[in-house]
Design an enzyme around this catalytic site. Structure first.
Site, PDB file in Angstrom:
ATOM      1  N   TYR A   3       0.854  -1.189   0.000  1.00 31.89           N
ATOM      2  CA  TYR A   3       0.000   0.000   0.000  1.00 31.89           C
ATOM      3  C   TYR A   3       0.893   1.243   0.000  1.00 31.89           C
ATOM      4  O   TYR A   3       0.614   2.222  -0.692  1.00 31.89           O
ATOM      5  CB  TYR A   3      -0.926  -0.020   1.219  1.00 31.89           C
ATOM      6  CG  TYR A   3      -1.858  -1.205   1.201  1.00 31.89           C
ATOM      7  CD1 TYR A   3      -3.067  -1.131   0.508  1.00 31.89           C
ATOM      8  CD2 TYR A   3      -1.515  -2.409   1.828  1.00 31.89           C
ATOM      9  CE1 TYR A   3      -3.921  -2.228   0.447  1.00 31.89           C
ATOM     10  CE2 TYR A   3      -2.370  -3.505   1.774  1.00 31.89           C
ATOM     11  CZ  TYR A   3      -3.554  -3.418   1.083  1.00 31.89           C
ATOM     12  OH  TYR A   3      -4.389  -4.501   1.006  1.00 31.89           O
TER      13      TYR A   3
ATOM     14  N   ASN B 283     -11.961  -1.319  -5.015  1.00 31.97           N
ATOM     15  CA  ASN B 283     -11.777  -1.640  -6.419  1.00 31.97           C
ATOM     16  C   ASN B 283     -12.943  -2.508  -6.888  1.00 31.97           C
ATOM     17  O   ASN B 283     -13.107  -3.631  -6.439  1.00 31.97           O
ATOM     18  CB  ASN B 283     -10.458  -2.408  -6.581  1.00 31.97           C
ATOM     19  CG  ASN B 283     -10.405  -3.172  -7.889  1.00 31.97           C
ATOM     20  OD1 ASN B 283     -10.871  -2.696  -8.908  1.00 31.97           O
ATOM     21  ND2 ASN B 283      -9.832  -4.358  -7.853  1.00 31.97           N
TER      22      ASN B 283
ATOM     23  N   CYS C 254      -6.060  -6.246  -7.379  1.00 31.87           N
ATOM     24  CA  CYS C 254      -5.880  -5.675  -6.051  1.00 31.87           C
ATOM     25  C   CYS C 254      -5.353  -6.734  -5.086  1.00 31.87           C
ATOM     26  O   CYS C 254      -4.879  -6.409  -4.010  1.00 31.87           O
ATOM     27  CB  CYS C 254      -7.195  -5.099  -5.539  1.00 31.87           C
ATOM     28  SG  CYS C 254      -8.575  -6.237  -5.624  1.00 31.87           S
ATOM     29  N   HIS C 255      -5.421  -7.992  -5.495  1.00 32.24           N
ATOM     30  CA  HIS C 255      -4.921  -9.064  -4.625  1.00 32.24           C
ATOM     31  C   HIS C 255      -3.402  -9.097  -4.575  1.00 32.24           C
ATOM     32  O   HIS C 255      -2.821  -9.803  -3.782  1.00 32.24           O
ATOM     33  CB  HIS C 255      -5.459 -10.412  -5.102  1.00 32.24           C
ATOM     34  CG  HIS C 255      -5.125 -10.740  -6.521  1.00 32.24           C
ATOM     35  ND1 HIS C 255      -5.834 -10.234  -7.592  1.00 32.24           N
ATOM     36  CD2 HIS C 255      -4.143 -11.502  -7.043  1.00 32.24           C
ATOM     37  CE1 HIS C 255      -5.291 -10.705  -8.711  1.00 32.24           C
ATOM     38  NE2 HIS C 255      -4.251 -11.459  -8.399  1.00 32.24           N
TER      39      HIS C 255
ATOM     40  N   GLU D 151      -0.745 -17.576  -9.090  1.00 34.19           N
ATOM     41  CA  GLU D 151       0.150 -16.793  -9.940  1.00 34.19           C
ATOM     42  C   GLU D 151       1.613 -17.079  -9.629  1.00 34.19           C
ATOM     43  O   GLU D 151       2.503 -16.427 -10.144  1.00 34.19           O
ATOM     44  CB  GLU D 151      -0.145 -15.291  -9.742  1.00 34.19           C
ATOM     45  CG  GLU D 151      -1.561 -14.945 -10.176  1.00 34.19           C
ATOM     46  CD  GLU D 151      -1.870 -13.460 -10.020  1.00 34.19           C
ATOM     47  OE1 GLU D 151      -1.051 -12.733  -9.432  1.00 34.19           O
ATOM     48  OE2 GLU D 151      -2.940 -13.044 -10.505  1.00 34.19           O
TER      49      GLU D 151
END
Length: 112
Positions: free
Chosen positions: A30, A53, A61-62, A90
């Site tokens: 952040y 979001n 946003c993850h 991912e």
DNA sequence: CCAATGACTAATC
DNA sequence: CGATTAGCCATTG
């Protein structure tokens, strides 16, 4: 008819735009986003904007975690469980609620 | 306009 | 490591 709904405030859109730059398999914090936007102290505001979001998880946003490498929160899907699942999918390894090799996974926006 | 509210952070105990 | 405190800022009612 041309009534496209535009989402969010200008600030929120900047945050969401920043999110789109984070490559799959990488993460950011952040604070890093706040700094990238030129407002390094607006950390909480960034957190709030990220949390709102409306395009999750298309807009990743993850991939935003806390400064200490812990996962942080997530409001879409099943919450934090979904966030972890997306990250692992991912290729981001997580153990005991923390990112493995956190600093190596960190994405640097503009070579900060 | 003022007070409350967060997907935060750093420091302290 | 967990709990507490204070700082910070855009956004909301």
């Amino acid at each position: 008819m041309g009534n496209n709904k535009e989402y969010g405030t200008p600030f929120q859109r900047e945050v969401w735009e920043a999110l789109r730059r984070i490559p799959k398999g990488s993460i950011t914090t952040y604070g890093a986003i706040a700094k990238y936007l030129g407002q390094p102290r607006a950390v909480r505001a960034v957190g709030t904007a990220v949390g709102r979001n409306p395009f999750a998880p298309e807009v990743p946003c993850h991939r935003v975690v806390r400064a200490d490498g812990t996962i942080g929160n997530y409001s879409a899907g099943n919450g934090v469980a979904t966030k972890i699942a997306l990250l692992e999918k991912e290729g981001v390894e997580i153990s005991d609620g923390k990112i493995i090799e956190f600093e190596k996974r960190l994405y640097r926006f503009e070579d900060q």
